[in-house]
Write an enzyme that holds these catalytic residues in place. Structure first.
Site, PDB file in Angstrom:
ATOM      1  N   GLU A   1       0.819  -1.019   0.080  1.00  0.00           N
ATOM      2  CA  GLU A   1       0.084  -0.152   0.049  1.00  0.00           C
ATOM      3  C   GLU A   1       0.733   1.062   0.038  1.00  0.00           C
ATOM      4  OE1 GLU A   1      -2.357   1.696  -0.789  1.00  0.00           O
ATOM      5  OE2 GLU A   1      -3.969   1.119   0.368  1.00  0.00           O
ATOM      6  N   ASP A   2       0.448   2.215  -0.741  1.00  0.00           N
ATOM      7  CA  ASP A   2       0.993   3.619  -0.599  1.00  0.00           C
ATOM      8  C   ASP A   2       0.981   4.122   0.905  1.00  0.00           C
ATOM      9  OD1 ASP A   2      -1.640   3.910  -0.831  1.00  0.00           O
ATOM     10  OD2 ASP A   2      -1.428   5.368  -2.709  1.00  0.00           O
TER      11      ASP A   2
ATOM     12  N   LYS B   1      -0.606   7.306   8.328  1.00  0.00           N
ATOM     13  CA  LYS B   1      -0.764   8.627   8.724  1.00  0.00           C
ATOM     14  C   LYS B   1      -1.837   8.286  10.022  1.00  0.00           C
ATOM     15  CE  LYS B   1      -2.428  11.316   5.493  1.00  0.00           C
ATOM     16  NZ  LYS B   1      -3.511  12.122   4.459  1.00  0.00           N
TER      17      LYS B   1
ATOM     18  N   ASP C   1      -4.731   5.678   5.834  1.00  0.00           N
ATOM     19  CA  ASP C   1      -5.074   6.989   6.360  1.00  0.00           C
ATOM     20  C   ASP C   1      -5.974   6.514   7.587  1.00  0.00           C
ATOM     21  OD1 ASP C   1      -5.447   9.677   6.462  1.00  0.00           O
ATOM     22  OD2 ASP C   1      -6.784   9.625   4.855  1.00  0.00           O
TER      23      ASP C   1
ATOM     24  N   PHE D   1      -1.798  16.337   3.182  1.00  0.00           N
ATOM     25  CA  PHE D   1      -2.353  15.377   2.205  1.00  0.00           C
ATOM     26  C   PHE D   1      -1.062  15.325   1.066  1.00  0.00           C
ATOM     27  CE2 PHE D   1      -4.093  14.513  -1.918  1.00  0.00           C
ATOM     28  CZ  PHE D   1      -5.089  13.827  -1.691  1.00  0.00           C
ATOM     29  N   LEU D   2      -0.477  14.025   0.966  1.00  0.00           N
ATOM     30  CA  LEU D   2       0.647  13.810   0.279  1.00  0.00           C
ATOM     31  C   LEU D   2       0.222  13.642  -1.152  1.00  0.00           C
ATOM     32  CD1 LEU D   2       2.257  11.314   2.728  1.00  0.00           C
ATOM     33  CD2 LEU D   2       2.028  13.774   2.877  1.00  0.00           C
TER      34      LEU D   2
ATOM     35  N   ARG E   1       1.469  12.273  -9.451  1.00  0.00           N
ATOM     36  CA  ARG E   1       2.011  10.705  -9.391  1.00  0.00           C
ATOM     37  C   ARG E   1       3.444  10.684  -9.552  1.00  0.00           C
ATOM     38  NH1 ARG E   1      -2.569   7.495  -7.846  1.00  0.00           N
ATOM     39  NH2 ARG E   1      -4.357   8.132  -8.853  1.00  0.00           N
TER      40      ARG E   1
END
Ligand code: 5GP
Ligand code: MG
Length: 174
Positions: free
Chosen positions: A99-100, A131, A103, A152-153, A165
């Protein structure tokens, strides 16, 4: 034309490299000889996956799954669906989800439940970023890259309305 935010760097390419190297070493130690399937969550994990698997010099397979989650806004709706599923048989296999970012945790919890029902031999999670301040449901991250603040990344695979991206660093927008 609507104005675009200007991303500011949170973690540089070098810091990301060091993190991915550390994660690869941990994963190699645990999965060598286990022919795992690494399952990347599209689209955000594509760059992380590409860098990670190049460091894993042992037999493994790569899959991707696509979930509907954020849409165009910033808030998770909590209503999640698989919109592009897996092509390989996963029953009895060692699965590692890539996963990136975790959250609220709603997306990954849904995915882990979905995969668990297919009876894999093992199921673990590797997340590049976490996060924790935004968590709504508990999530165990077996391999964690970087803990990030409530910003917010974007970049390194992560988007703002499908943009950014391709940035090589992990950035944030305000
Ligand atoms: P969650 O369900 O944990 O709230 O969110 C999961 C998904 O929302 C992540 O996989 C990612 O695609 C997206 N997401 C969460 N936080 C961020 C962020 O800061 N930036 C971007 N670009 N996407 C995010
Ligand atoms: Mg994601």
């Amino acid at each position: 034309m609507s104005s675009q935010p200007k991303p500011r760097i949170l973690f540089t390419r070098d810091e990301i490299d060091a993190t991915v190297n550390r994660l690869a070493a941990e994963i190699k130690k645990d999965y060598l000889g286990k022919s795992p399937i690494l399952i990347g969550v599209l689209k955000g994990s594509f760059m992380f996956m590409a860098d990670l698997v190049r460091l894993l010099d042992f037999p493994l397979e790569v899959e991707f799954i696509r979930l509907s989650s954020y849409g165009r806004g910033r808030e998770s709706s909590g209503k999640i669906k698989v919109v592009q599923g897996l092509r390989s048989e996963i029953r009895g296999r060692n699965l590692l989800v890539i996963e990136d970012i975790v959250d609220t945790g709603l997306t990954i919890s849904f995915l882990l439940d979905y995969l668990r029902k297919k009876k894999p031999a093992s199921l673990k999670l590797c997340a590049l970023t976490d996060k924790p301040s935004r968590r709504q449901t508990p999530v165990t991250i077996d391999y964690l890259g970087l803990t990030v603040p409530d910003k917010f990344l974007v970049g390194y695979g992560l988007d703002w309305d499908e943009k950014f991206r391709n940035l090589p660093d992990i950035c944030f927008v305000e």
